[in-house]
Design an enzyme around this catalytic site. Structure first.
Site, PDB file in Angstrom:
ATOM      1  N   GLY A 209       0.834  -1.205   0.000  1.00  0.00           N
ATOM      2  CA  GLY A 209       0.000   0.000   0.000  1.00  0.00           C
ATOM      3  C   GLY A 209       0.858   1.239   0.000  1.00  0.00           C
ATOM      4  N   ASN A 210       0.254   2.373   0.309  1.00  0.00           N
ATOM      5  CA  ASN A 210       1.029   3.612   0.422  1.00  0.00           C
ATOM      6  C   ASN A 210       0.390   4.509   1.468  1.00  0.00           C
ATOM      7  OD1 ASN A 210      -0.897   5.501  -0.952  1.00  0.00           O
ATOM      8  ND2 ASN A 210      -0.574   4.027  -2.621  1.00  0.00           N
ATOM      9  N   HIS A 211       1.046   5.654   1.734  1.00  0.00           N
ATOM     10  CA  HIS A 211       0.614   6.510   2.844  1.00  0.00           C
ATOM     11  C   HIS A 211      -0.509   7.486   2.508  1.00  0.00           C
ATOM     12  CE1 HIS A 211       3.552   5.119   5.630  1.00  0.00           C
ATOM     13  NE2 HIS A 211       4.565   5.400   4.834  1.00  0.00           N
ATOM     14  N   ALA A 276      -3.722   7.678  -5.100  1.00  0.00           N
ATOM     15  CA  ALA A 276      -2.325   7.241  -5.184  1.00  0.00           C
ATOM     16  C   ALA A 276      -2.365   5.749  -5.523  1.00  0.00           C
ATOM     17  CB  ALA A 276      -1.633   7.474  -3.858  1.00  0.00           C
TER      18      ALA A 276
END
Ligand code: CTP
Length: 401
Positions: A209-211, A276
Protein backbone atom coordinates in the site's frame (compact mmCIF):
# COMPACT_ATOMS: atom_id res chain seq x y z
CA UNK A 1 -31.37 25.60 -12.05
CA UNK A 2 -33.92 24.78 -9.34
CA UNK A 3 -34.45 21.16 -10.36
CA UNK A 4 -34.06 18.95 -7.28
CA UNK A 5 -33.44 21.91 -4.97
CA UNK A 6 -35.02 21.68 -1.52
CA UNK A 7 -36.62 24.99 -0.68
CA UNK A 8 -38.29 26.18 2.52
CA UNK A 9 -40.88 28.85 1.81
CA UNK A 10 -41.46 30.80 5.04
CA UNK A 11 -44.68 32.79 4.89
CA UNK A 12 -45.28 35.67 7.33
CA UNK A 13 -48.31 37.80 8.18
CA UNK A 14 -48.71 40.20 5.28
CA UNK A 15 -51.65 40.71 2.94
CA UNK A 16 -49.22 39.53 0.23
CA UNK A 17 -49.28 36.07 1.87
CA UNK A 18 -51.83 35.00 -0.76
CA UNK A 19 -49.05 35.34 -3.36
CA UNK A 20 -47.25 32.46 -1.61
CA UNK A 21 -49.56 30.17 -3.63
CA UNK A 22 -48.04 31.45 -6.88
CA UNK A 23 -44.52 31.24 -5.45
CA UNK A 24 -45.06 27.59 -4.50
CA UNK A 25 -46.36 26.86 -7.99
CA UNK A 26 -43.45 28.61 -9.71
CA UNK A 27 -40.90 26.70 -7.59
CA UNK A 28 -42.61 23.34 -8.07
CA UNK A 29 -42.93 23.93 -11.83
CA UNK A 30 -39.15 24.50 -11.87
CA UNK A 31 -38.60 21.07 -10.31
CA UNK A 32 -37.90 22.14 -6.70
CA UNK A 33 -39.23 20.37 -3.58
CA UNK A 34 -41.02 22.90 -1.41
CA UNK A 35 -41.86 22.76 2.27
CA UNK A 36 -43.89 25.64 3.68
CA UNK A 37 -43.54 27.12 7.15
CA UNK A 38 -46.14 29.68 8.25
CA UNK A 39 -46.37 32.07 11.16
CA UNK A 40 -49.64 32.16 13.13
CA UNK A 41 -50.26 35.65 11.72
CA UNK A 42 -49.96 34.50 8.11
CA UNK A 43 -52.69 31.87 8.70
CA UNK A 44 -55.16 34.75 8.98
CA UNK A 45 -54.42 35.74 5.39
CA UNK A 46 -54.21 32.32 3.71
CA UNK A 47 -55.00 28.80 4.89
CA UNK A 48 -52.34 26.15 5.51
CA UNK A 49 -54.57 23.74 3.56
CA UNK A 50 -54.05 25.74 0.36
CA UNK A 51 -50.27 25.75 0.75
CA UNK A 52 -49.99 22.12 1.84
CA UNK A 53 -52.07 21.06 -1.18
CA UNK A 54 -49.93 23.06 -3.59
CA UNK A 55 -46.59 22.10 -2.02
CA UNK A 56 -47.68 18.45 -1.57
CA UNK A 57 -46.24 18.58 1.95
CA UNK A 58 -47.78 19.35 5.33
CA UNK A 59 -47.36 22.97 6.36
CA UNK A 60 -45.40 23.52 9.57
CA UNK A 61 -46.55 26.21 11.98
CA UNK A 62 -45.90 25.08 15.57
CA UNK A 63 -43.14 23.30 17.42
CA UNK A 64 -45.61 20.57 18.46
CA UNK A 65 -47.35 18.23 16.04
CA UNK A 66 -49.76 16.87 18.59
CA UNK A 67 -50.25 18.13 22.12
CA UNK A 68 -51.74 14.73 23.05
CA UNK A 69 -48.74 12.61 22.06
CA UNK A 70 -46.04 15.23 22.54
CA UNK A 71 -44.83 14.74 18.95
CA UNK A 72 -42.87 17.71 17.75
CA UNK A 73 -41.59 19.26 14.56
CA UNK A 74 -37.82 19.29 14.36
CA UNK A 75 -36.62 22.75 13.32
CA UNK A 76 -32.98 21.56 13.22
CA UNK A 77 -33.73 18.78 10.71
CA UNK A 78 -35.82 21.21 8.66
CA UNK A 79 -33.05 23.81 8.64
CA UNK A 80 -30.46 21.26 7.55
CA UNK A 81 -32.76 19.76 4.90
CA UNK A 82 -33.00 22.97 2.92
CA UNK A 83 -30.86 24.18 0.02
CA UNK A 84 -32.56 27.57 0.28
CA UNK A 85 -34.61 29.35 2.95
CA UNK A 86 -36.95 31.87 1.34
CA UNK A 87 -39.02 34.27 3.43
CA UNK A 88 -41.79 35.60 1.17
CA UNK A 89 -43.55 37.74 2.06
CA UNK A 90 -41.22 39.01 4.80
CA UNK A 91 -42.89 41.51 7.14
CA UNK A 92 -41.07 44.31 8.98
CA UNK A 93 -41.66 42.33 12.17
CA UNK A 94 -40.01 39.15 10.86
CA UNK A 95 -37.06 41.09 9.40
CA UNK A 96 -36.51 42.62 12.83
CA UNK A 97 -36.64 39.18 14.50
CA UNK A 98 -34.18 37.80 11.97
CA UNK A 99 -31.76 40.57 12.92
CA UNK A 100 -32.09 39.99 16.66
CA UNK A 101 -32.36 36.18 16.46
CA UNK A 102 -35.71 36.18 18.27
CA UNK A 103 -36.72 32.48 18.20
CA UNK A 104 -40.36 32.79 19.22
CA UNK A 105 -41.82 30.71 16.39
CA UNK A 106 -41.10 27.52 14.45
CA UNK A 107 -40.22 29.72 11.48
CA UNK A 108 -37.62 31.71 13.43
CA UNK A 109 -36.09 28.61 15.09
CA UNK A 110 -35.73 27.02 11.63
CA UNK A 111 -34.13 30.20 10.27
CA UNK A 112 -31.58 30.08 13.10
CA UNK A 113 -30.88 26.38 12.39
CA UNK A 114 -30.52 26.70 8.61
CA UNK A 115 -27.06 26.54 7.04
CA UNK A 116 -28.24 27.20 3.49
CA UNK A 117 -28.47 30.56 1.70
CA UNK A 118 -31.32 32.74 2.99
CA UNK A 119 -33.49 35.00 0.80
CA UNK A 120 -36.00 37.58 2.00
CA UNK A 121 -38.67 39.21 -0.14
CA UNK A 122 -40.01 42.11 1.96
CA UNK A 123 -43.61 43.23 1.63
CA UNK A 124 -45.08 46.17 3.56
CA UNK A 125 -46.54 49.61 3.17
CA UNK A 126 -44.25 52.22 1.61
CA UNK A 127 -43.61 54.21 4.80
CA UNK A 128 -42.82 51.06 6.77
CA UNK A 129 -40.38 50.08 4.04
CA UNK A 130 -38.78 53.55 4.04
CA UNK A 131 -38.48 53.61 7.83
CA UNK A 132 -34.94 53.83 9.22
CA UNK A 133 -35.56 50.69 11.33
CA UNK A 134 -36.49 48.61 8.30
CA UNK A 135 -33.65 50.07 6.26
CA UNK A 136 -31.07 49.28 8.93
CA UNK A 137 -32.50 45.77 9.50
CA UNK A 138 -32.21 45.02 5.78
CA UNK A 139 -28.68 46.45 5.69
CA UNK A 140 -27.67 44.24 8.62
CA UNK A 141 -29.18 41.14 7.04
CA UNK A 142 -27.35 41.93 3.79
CA UNK A 143 -24.12 42.30 5.71
CA UNK A 144 -24.76 38.77 7.04
CA UNK A 145 -25.10 37.48 3.45
CA UNK A 146 -28.89 37.30 3.42
CA UNK A 147 -30.10 37.91 -0.14
CA UNK A 148 -32.67 40.71 -0.37
CA UNK A 149 -35.20 40.35 -3.17
CA UNK A 150 -36.23 44.00 -3.47
CA UNK A 151 -39.93 44.84 -3.34
CA UNK A 152 -41.50 46.37 -6.40
CA UNK A 153 -43.29 49.73 -6.75
CA UNK A 154 -46.98 50.00 -7.39
CA UNK A 155 -50.34 50.27 -5.73
CA UNK A 156 -50.27 48.92 -2.19
CA UNK A 157 -53.05 47.36 -0.10
CA UNK A 158 -53.41 50.68 1.76
CA UNK A 159 -54.25 52.41 -1.51
CA UNK A 160 -50.98 54.32 -1.41
CA UNK A 161 -48.61 54.03 -4.33
CA UNK A 162 -44.90 53.35 -3.81
CA UNK A 163 -42.22 50.80 -3.01
CA UNK A 164 -43.16 47.88 -0.77
CA UNK A 165 -45.12 45.47 -2.96
CA UNK A 166 -43.88 41.89 -2.79
CA UNK A 167 -41.72 41.07 -5.82
CA UNK A 168 -43.72 39.13 -8.41
CA UNK A 169 -43.55 35.34 -7.84
CA UNK A 170 -41.89 34.84 -11.22
CA UNK A 171 -39.23 37.42 -10.37
CA UNK A 172 -38.61 35.70 -7.02
CA UNK A 173 -38.11 32.40 -8.82
CA UNK A 174 -35.78 34.06 -11.34
CA UNK A 175 -33.78 35.62 -8.50
CA UNK A 176 -33.22 32.19 -6.96
CA UNK A 177 -32.29 30.72 -10.34
CA UNK A 178 -29.73 33.46 -10.99
CA UNK A 179 -28.29 32.98 -7.49
CA UNK A 180 -27.78 29.24 -7.97
CA UNK A 181 -26.40 29.77 -11.45
CA UNK A 182 -23.60 32.02 -10.17
CA UNK A 183 -22.93 30.26 -6.85
CA UNK A 184 -23.17 26.75 -8.28
CA UNK A 185 -21.40 26.80 -11.63
CA UNK A 186 -21.17 23.00 -11.59
CA UNK A 187 -24.92 22.48 -11.19
CA UNK A 188 -26.03 19.64 -13.43
CA UNK A 189 -22.40 18.60 -14.12
CA UNK A 190 -21.11 15.13 -13.33
CA UNK A 191 -17.73 14.95 -11.64
CA UNK A 192 -15.77 11.77 -10.90
CA UNK A 193 -12.96 11.96 -8.36
CA UNK A 194 -10.55 9.19 -7.38
CA UNK A 195 -9.02 9.38 -3.90
CA UNK A 196 -6.94 7.50 -1.37
CA UNK A 197 -4.47 4.64 -1.71
CA UNK A 198 -4.82 1.22 -3.28
CA UNK A 199 -3.92 -1.98 -1.41
CA UNK A 200 -2.48 -4.79 -3.52
CA UNK A 201 -2.85 -8.14 -1.73
CA UNK A 202 0.11 -10.49 -1.27
CA UNK A 203 -1.77 -13.07 0.80
CA UNK A 204 -4.89 -12.93 3.01
CA UNK A 205 -3.14 -10.77 5.64
CA UNK A 206 -0.54 -8.68 3.77
CA UNK A 207 -0.67 -6.07 1.07
CA UNK A 208 1.41 -3.45 -0.70
CA UNK A 209 0.00 0.00 0.00
CA UNK A 210 1.03 3.61 0.42
CA UNK A 211 0.61 6.51 2.84
CA UNK A 212 -2.16 8.36 0.98
CA UNK A 213 -4.84 9.53 3.44
CA UNK A 214 -7.39 10.45 0.75
CA UNK A 215 -7.79 13.93 2.28
CA UNK A 216 -7.06 15.82 -0.95
CA UNK A 217 -9.54 13.86 -3.06
CA UNK A 218 -12.23 14.03 -0.37
CA UNK A 219 -11.76 17.82 -0.05
CA UNK A 220 -12.18 18.17 -3.83
CA UNK A 221 -15.31 15.99 -3.71
CA UNK A 222 -16.84 18.14 -0.97
CA UNK A 223 -16.08 21.38 -2.80
CA UNK A 224 -17.36 20.06 -6.15
CA UNK A 225 -20.60 19.09 -4.41
CA UNK A 226 -20.89 22.58 -2.88
CA UNK A 227 -20.50 24.02 -6.38
CA UNK A 228 -23.56 21.99 -7.41
CA UNK A 229 -21.95 18.98 -9.08
CA UNK A 230 -23.23 15.45 -9.02
CA UNK A 231 -20.15 13.80 -7.50
CA UNK A 232 -18.97 10.20 -7.68
CA UNK A 233 -16.04 9.53 -5.39
CA UNK A 234 -14.08 6.38 -6.18
CA UNK A 235 -12.22 5.78 -2.96
CA UNK A 236 -9.45 3.50 -1.83
CA UNK A 237 -9.33 2.34 1.80
CA UNK A 238 -9.44 5.35 4.14
CA UNK A 239 -11.04 6.18 7.47
CA UNK A 240 -12.63 9.31 6.01
CA UNK A 241 -16.39 9.84 5.97
CA UNK A 242 -17.75 10.70 2.51
CA UNK A 243 -18.97 14.29 2.25
CA UNK A 244 -22.75 14.69 2.39
CA UNK A 245 -24.48 14.32 -0.97
CA UNK A 246 -21.53 12.57 -2.62
CA UNK A 247 -21.91 8.98 -3.82
CA UNK A 248 -18.90 6.90 -2.83
CA UNK A 249 -17.78 3.74 -4.60
CA UNK A 250 -15.25 1.79 -2.55
CA UNK A 251 -12.33 0.04 -4.21
CA UNK A 252 -9.29 -1.71 -2.77
CA UNK A 253 -6.94 -2.58 -5.63
CA UNK A 254 -5.68 -0.72 -8.70
CA UNK A 255 -7.60 -3.18 -10.85
CA UNK A 256 -10.86 -2.46 -9.00
CA UNK A 257 -10.19 1.26 -9.46
CA UNK A 258 -9.74 0.64 -13.19
CA UNK A 259 -12.94 -1.42 -13.51
CA UNK A 260 -14.96 1.17 -11.57
CA UNK A 261 -13.59 4.11 -13.58
CA UNK A 262 -14.14 2.22 -16.85
CA UNK A 263 -17.77 1.68 -15.91
CA UNK A 264 -18.45 5.30 -14.92
CA UNK A 265 -16.05 7.58 -16.84
CA UNK A 266 -18.11 7.97 -20.04
CA UNK A 267 -20.99 9.83 -18.38
CA UNK A 268 -18.71 12.35 -16.59
CA UNK A 269 -18.12 15.99 -17.51
CA UNK A 270 -15.06 16.36 -15.30
CA UNK A 271 -12.67 13.67 -14.03
CA UNK A 272 -10.10 14.43 -11.32
CA UNK A 273 -7.76 11.58 -10.44
CA UNK A 274 -6.18 12.19 -7.06
CA UNK A 275 -5.80 8.54 -5.97
CA UNK A 276 -2.32 7.24 -5.18
CA UNK A 277 -2.51 4.11 -7.30
CA UNK A 278 -0.01 1.27 -6.96
CA UNK A 279 2.04 1.03 -10.15
CA UNK A 280 2.79 -2.66 -9.49
CA UNK A 281 0.81 -5.50 -7.99
CA UNK A 282 1.87 -9.05 -6.96
CA UNK A 283 1.68 -11.37 -9.95
CA UNK A 284 0.04 -14.07 -7.84
CA UNK A 285 -1.88 -13.77 -4.60
CA UNK A 286 -1.49 -16.62 -2.13
CA UNK A 287 -4.80 -17.91 -0.81
CA UNK A 288 -3.13 -18.90 2.48
CA UNK A 289 -0.84 -16.91 4.73
CA UNK A 290 2.74 -17.18 3.50
CA UNK A 291 5.07 -18.61 6.18
CA UNK A 292 8.54 -17.23 6.72
CA UNK A 293 11.24 -19.55 5.43
CA UNK A 294 14.47 -18.31 3.81
CA UNK A 295 16.31 -15.13 4.88
CA UNK A 296 15.37 -13.42 1.64
CA UNK A 297 12.02 -13.24 0.00
CA UNK A 298 11.06 -11.56 -3.21
CA UNK A 299 7.67 -11.04 -4.65
CA UNK A 300 7.17 -10.95 -8.37
CA UNK A 301 5.23 -7.86 -9.40
CA UNK A 302 3.48 -6.88 -12.58
CA UNK A 303 2.39 -3.48 -13.82
CA UNK A 304 -1.12 -2.24 -13.03
CA UNK A 305 -3.18 -0.39 -15.62
CA UNK A 306 -2.42 3.34 -15.58
CA UNK A 307 -6.05 4.34 -15.10
CA UNK A 308 -5.45 8.02 -15.77
CA UNK A 309 -3.64 7.25 -19.01
CA UNK A 310 -6.43 4.90 -20.07
CA UNK A 311 -9.05 7.60 -19.42
CA UNK A 312 -6.89 10.15 -21.29
CA UNK A 313 -6.68 7.83 -24.30
CA UNK A 314 -10.42 7.17 -24.21
CA UNK A 315 -11.44 10.75 -23.38
CA UNK A 316 -14.80 11.74 -24.77
CA UNK A 317 -15.23 15.08 -26.55
CA UNK A 318 -15.78 17.91 -24.07
CA UNK A 319 -14.60 15.93 -21.06
CA UNK A 320 -12.16 17.72 -18.76
CA UNK A 321 -9.41 15.57 -17.27
CA UNK A 322 -7.15 16.42 -14.32
CA UNK A 323 -4.29 14.30 -12.99
CA UNK A 324 -1.85 14.59 -10.12
CA UNK A 325 1.89 14.16 -10.06
CA UNK A 326 3.85 13.57 -6.90
CA UNK A 327 7.50 14.21 -7.61
CA UNK A 328 10.74 14.40 -5.68
CA UNK A 329 13.09 15.64 -8.42
CA UNK A 330 12.88 17.37 -11.85
CA UNK A 331 9.34 18.09 -10.73
CA UNK A 332 8.06 20.36 -13.49
CA UNK A 333 9.71 18.41 -16.28
CA UNK A 334 8.31 15.08 -15.02
CA UNK A 335 4.85 16.53 -14.45
CA UNK A 336 4.82 18.05 -17.92
CA UNK A 337 5.70 14.67 -19.45
CA UNK A 338 2.77 13.05 -17.60
CA UNK A 339 0.43 15.86 -18.72
CA UNK A 340 1.25 15.14 -22.37
CA UNK A 341 1.50 11.34 -22.10
CA UNK A 342 -1.85 11.01 -20.32
CA UNK A 343 -3.68 13.56 -22.51
CA UNK A 344 -4.68 15.78 -19.53
CA UNK A 345 -6.21 19.25 -19.50
CA UNK A 346 -4.04 20.06 -16.52
CA UNK A 347 -1.86 18.40 -13.95
CA UNK A 348 -1.55 19.24 -10.25
CA UNK A 349 2.03 18.99 -9.13
CA UNK A 350 2.95 18.22 -5.53
CA UNK A 351 6.59 18.24 -4.64
CA UNK A 352 7.64 16.17 -1.66
CA UNK A 353 10.44 18.71 -1.23
CA UNK A 354 7.88 21.29 -0.08
CA UNK A 355 7.37 21.19 3.69
CA UNK A 356 3.77 20.43 4.62
CA UNK A 357 2.92 19.07 1.16
CA UNK A 358 1.94 15.56 0.12
CA UNK A 359 0.59 12.57 2.04
CA UNK A 360 -0.96 12.69 5.53
CA UNK A 361 -0.64 16.47 5.98
CA UNK A 362 -3.69 18.69 6.27
CA UNK A 363 -1.87 21.17 4.06
CA UNK A 364 -0.58 21.04 0.51
CA UNK A 365 1.47 23.20 -1.84
CA UNK A 366 0.70 22.79 -5.50
CA UNK A 367 1.54 24.06 -8.96
CA UNK A 368 -0.88 23.62 -11.84
CA UNK A 369 0.56 23.04 -15.33
CA UNK A 370 -1.97 23.32 -18.14
CA UNK A 371 -1.97 21.74 -21.60
CA UNK A 372 -1.46 25.19 -23.14
CA UNK A 373 1.74 25.64 -21.12
CA UNK A 374 0.41 27.89 -18.38
CA UNK A 375 1.91 27.51 -14.91
CA UNK A 376 -0.02 28.63 -11.83
CA UNK A 377 1.79 28.48 -8.48
CA UNK A 378 0.04 28.48 -5.11
CA UNK A 379 1.15 29.05 -1.51
CA UNK A 380 1.10 26.32 1.17
CA UNK A 381 -2.59 26.07 2.08
CA UNK A 382 -5.05 23.76 3.82
CA UNK A 383 -6.30 20.92 1.62
CA UNK A 384 -9.78 22.54 1.65
CA UNK A 385 -8.30 25.73 0.22
CA UNK A 386 -6.26 23.76 -2.30
CA UNK A 387 -9.47 21.98 -3.39
CA UNK A 388 -10.97 25.44 -4.02
CA UNK A 389 -7.96 26.47 -6.08
CA UNK A 390 -8.07 23.28 -8.17
CA UNK A 391 -11.80 23.60 -8.89
CA UNK A 392 -11.49 27.35 -9.64
CA UNK A 393 -8.82 26.46 -12.19
CA UNK A 394 -11.07 23.75 -13.65
CA UNK A 395 -13.81 26.39 -14.06
CA UNK A 396 -11.40 28.82 -15.76
CA UNK A 397 -9.79 26.27 -18.08
CA UNK A 398 -13.04 24.55 -19.03
CA UNK A 399 -14.86 27.85 -19.61
CA UNK A 400 -17.58 26.92 -17.09
CA UNK A 401 -17.04 30.02 -14.90
N1 CTP B 1 -2.49 6.96 -11.79
C1 CTP B 1 -3.47 6.11 -12.23
N2 CTP B 1 -3.23 4.78 -12.35
C2 CTP B 1 -2.01 4.26 -12.05
C3 CTP B 1 -1.01 5.12 -11.61
C4 CTP B 1 -1.26 6.47 -11.49
O1 CTP B 1 -4.59 6.57 -12.49
N3 CTP B 1 -1.83 2.96 -12.17
C5 CTP B 1 -2.76 8.40 -11.73
C6 CTP B 1 -2.74 9.01 -10.32
O2 CTP B 1 -4.05 9.03 -9.77
C7 CTP B 1 -2.24 10.42 -10.58
C8 CTP B 1 -1.36 10.28 -11.80
O3 CTP B 1 -1.72 9.04 -12.40
O4 CTP B 1 -3.29 11.31 -10.96
C9 CTP B 1 0.11 10.29 -11.54
O5 CTP B 1 0.53 9.34 -10.63
P1 CTP B 1 2.08 9.17 -10.28
O6 CTP B 1 2.21 7.98 -9.41
O7 CTP B 1 2.65 10.47 -9.80
O8 CTP B 1 2.70 8.94 -11.68
P2 CTP B 1 2.93 7.70 -12.57
O9 CTP B 1 2.31 7.99 -13.88
O10 CTP B 1 2.53 6.44 -11.88
O11 CTP B 1 4.50 7.78 -12.78
P3 CTP B 1 5.73 7.50 -11.79
O12 CTP B 1 5.24 6.57 -10.73
O13 CTP B 1 6.73 6.89 -12.70
O14 CTP B 1 6.15 8.84 -11.30
Amino acid sequence: MLKGKKIILAVTGSIAAYKATYIVRELIKSGASVRVIMTEASCRFITPLTLSTLSKNPVLIDFTKSSKTGEWNNHVDMGLWADAFLVAPATANTLSKMVSGHADSFLMATFLSAKCPVFVAPAMDLDMFKHESTKSNLALLKERSVEIIAPESGELASGLVGEGRLAEPENIKEYLEAYFKTSQPLLGKKVLITAGPTFEPIDPVRFIGNHSSGKMGYAIAEKARALGANVTLVSGPTALVPPEGVSRLNITTANELFETCKEHYAEQDIIIMAAAVADYTPKTVSTIKIKKKADDWSIELEKTVDVLKWVGENKIDGQFLVGFALETNNEEENAHKKLVKKNLDFIVLNSLQDKGAGFKHDTNKIKILTKDNKKVEFELKTKDEVANDILSQVLIESGLN
